[in-house]
Motif scaffolding. Structure first.
Motif, mmCIF file in Angstrom:
data_model
loop_
_atom_site.group_PDB
_atom_site.id
_atom_site.type_symbol
_atom_site.label_atom_id
_atom_site.label_comp_id
_atom_site.label_asym_id
_atom_site.label_seq_id
_atom_site.Cartn_x
_atom_site.Cartn_y
_atom_site.Cartn_z
ATOM 1 N N ILE A 122 0.828 -1.216 0.000
ATOM 2 C CA ILE A 122 0.000 0.000 0.000
ATOM 3 C C ILE A 122 0.862 1.265 0.000
ATOM 4 O O ILE A 122 0.532 2.259 -0.638
ATOM 5 C CB ILE A 122 -1.019 -0.015 1.170
ATOM 6 N N GLN A 123 2.004 1.222 0.695
ATOM 7 C CA GLN A 123 2.909 2.387 0.686
ATOM 8 C C GLN A 123 3.433 2.633 -0.733
ATOM 9 O O GLN A 123 3.528 3.769 -1.195
ATOM 10 C CB GLN A 123 4.075 2.154 1.655
ATOM 11 N N THR A 124 3.754 1.544 -1.413
ATOM 12 C CA THR A 124 4.287 1.651 -2.778
ATOM 13 C C THR A 124 3.206 2.132 -3.743
ATOM 14 O O THR A 124 3.462 2.972 -4.614
ATOM 15 C CB THR A 124 4.850 0.283 -3.227
ATOM 16 N N LEU A 125 1.995 1.612 -3.599
ATOM 17 C CA LEU A 125 0.883 2.052 -4.454
ATOM 18 C C LEU A 125 0.586 3.532 -4.245
ATOM 19 O O LEU A 125 0.294 4.255 -5.198
ATOM 20 C CB LEU A 125 -0.371 1.210 -4.183
ATOM 21 N N GLU A 161 -4.866 -5.366 -4.622
ATOM 22 C CA GLU A 161 -4.597 -4.176 -3.809
ATOM 23 C C GLU A 161 -4.611 -2.901 -4.669
ATOM 24 O O GLU A 161 -5.100 -1.863 -4.242
ATOM 25 C CB GLU A 161 -3.231 -4.308 -3.110
ATOM 26 N N ALA A 162 -4.070 -3.016 -5.883
ATOM 27 C CA ALA A 162 -4.036 -1.855 -6.791
ATOM 28 C C ALA A 162 -5.455 -1.438 -7.180
ATOM 29 O O ALA A 162 -5.781 -0.253 -7.202
ATOM 30 C CB ALA A 162 -3.211 -2.179 -8.027
ATOM 31 N N ARG A 163 -6.305 -2.415 -7.489
ATOM 32 C CA ARG A 163 -7.690 -2.101 -7.860
ATOM 33 C C ARG A 163 -8.419 -1.437 -6.695
ATOM 34 O O ARG A 163 -9.235 -0.540 -6.893
ATOM 35 C CB ARG A 163 -8.423 -3.394 -8.244
ATOM 36 N N LYS A 164 -8.096 -1.883 -5.484
ATOM 37 C CA LYS A 164 -8.782 -1.373 -4.297
ATOM 38 C C LYS A 164 -8.287 0.016 -3.895
ATOM 39 O O LYS A 164 -9.072 0.914 -3.627
ATOM 40 C CB LYS A 164 -8.558 -2.364 -3.141
ATOM 41 N N PHE A 165 -6.954 0.204 -3.864
ATOM 42 C CA PHE A 165 -6.387 1.423 -3.282
ATOM 43 C C PHE A 165 -5.933 2.468 -4.312
ATOM 44 O O PHE A 165 -5.805 3.632 -3.978
ATOM 45 C CB PHE A 165 -5.205 1.081 -2.365
ATOM 46 N N ALA A 166 -5.656 2.038 -5.549
ATOM 47 C CA ALA A 166 -5.198 2.999 -6.572
ATOM 48 C C ALA A 166 -5.856 2.663 -7.907
ATOM 49 O O ALA A 166 -5.187 2.336 -8.889
ATOM 50 C CB ALA A 166 -3.672 2.948 -6.686
ATOM 51 N N PRO A 167 -7.214 2.743 -7.945
ATOM 52 C CA PRO A 167 -7.931 2.303 -9.152
ATOM 53 C C PRO A 167 -7.619 3.112 -10.406
ATOM 54 O O PRO A 167 -7.880 2.657 -11.516
ATOM 55 C CB PRO A 167 -9.410 2.445 -8.755
ATOM 56 N N GLU A 168 -7.047 4.314 -10.239
ATOM 57 C CA GLU A 168 -6.741 5.137 -11.417
ATOM 58 C C GLU A 168 -5.473 4.676 -12.143
ATOM 59 O O GLU A 168 -5.223 5.065 -13.281
ATOM 60 C CB GLU A 168 -6.570 6.603 -10.999
#
Length: 204
Positions: free
Chosen positions: A32-35, A69-76
């Motif tokens: 999550i930190q990386t995203l 995790e990417a879809r959840k936290f950084a969907p753009e």
């Protein structure tokens, strides 16, 4: 708060042009930190800047988790999975994405393709995968070029202090000297002579 501190540290590294190794324990949110960093990069980078694509290299078993995790936290984030036998081998098509996710195995096979890129970030998850500097994985990763480099690992030192050298050489080439210098200066005194002063020096 510690995830915020990790994210701020990523930005500090970028500002001063250092690579880094985030060695948080498993479950503390390296992903999550990386995203969050990659999302902030997307917001900062405009079309005028030609380096927008980052590369994430990881073990095959972690692809699903990162994608979820990417879809959840950084969907753009525009993400492309560069995996499987039918993977795209067109550099122009790949350069349209914010993040290309691939595996250590594919990075070895597609070294020639990936080494044509100048990435924004190259990020290694479970970076201990390149701990052996004579391995094909280490050599393939070292042939890739980017503006910034990050290593993520819950276990950067698995068996020996020498595991650190290749990961740090990826992130900050030359920081720990040559491999033979590192062995003589740190590994042997720390592991054979239990030299605490050398251990502190390395830690610093």
């Amino acid at each position: 708060p510690y995830q915020k501190a990790g994210y701020n540290w990523f930005n500090f590294l970028q500002q001063f042009k250092f690579g880094g190794c985030l060695a948080d324990d498993m479950g503390l949110g390296k992903t999550i930190q990386t995203l969050a960093l990659l999302q902030s990069q997307k917001e900062l980078l405009t079309e005028a800047i030609d380096v927008k694509t980052s590369l994430l290299v990881l073990p095959t078993s972690l692809i699903y988790n990162w994608e979820k995790e990417a879809r959840k936290f950084a969907p753009e984030l525009q993400i492309h999975l560069h995996t499987g036998n039918n993977r795209v081998k067109d550099p122009q098509l790949l350069s349209k994405y914010d993040l290309i996710i691939t595996t250590y195995g594919i990075s070895r096979i597609d070294e020639e393709l990936l080494s044509q890129f100048y990435f924004n970030y190259i990020i290694l998850d479970e970076s201990q995968n390149i701990k052996n500097p004579t391995s094909k994985s280490f050599k393939a990763i070292k042939s890739l070029i980017s503006k910034h480099k990050l290593a993520l690992s819950g276990t950067p030192v698995e068996n020996s202090v020498s595991d650190l050298w290749a990961q740090m050489h990826f992130a900050n080439p030359g920081l720990l000297g040559s491999y033979s210098y590192f062995q003589k200066e740190f590994v042997q005194p720390i592991e054979k002579k239990k030299d605490e002063e050398k251990a502190r020096k390395l830690q610093t």
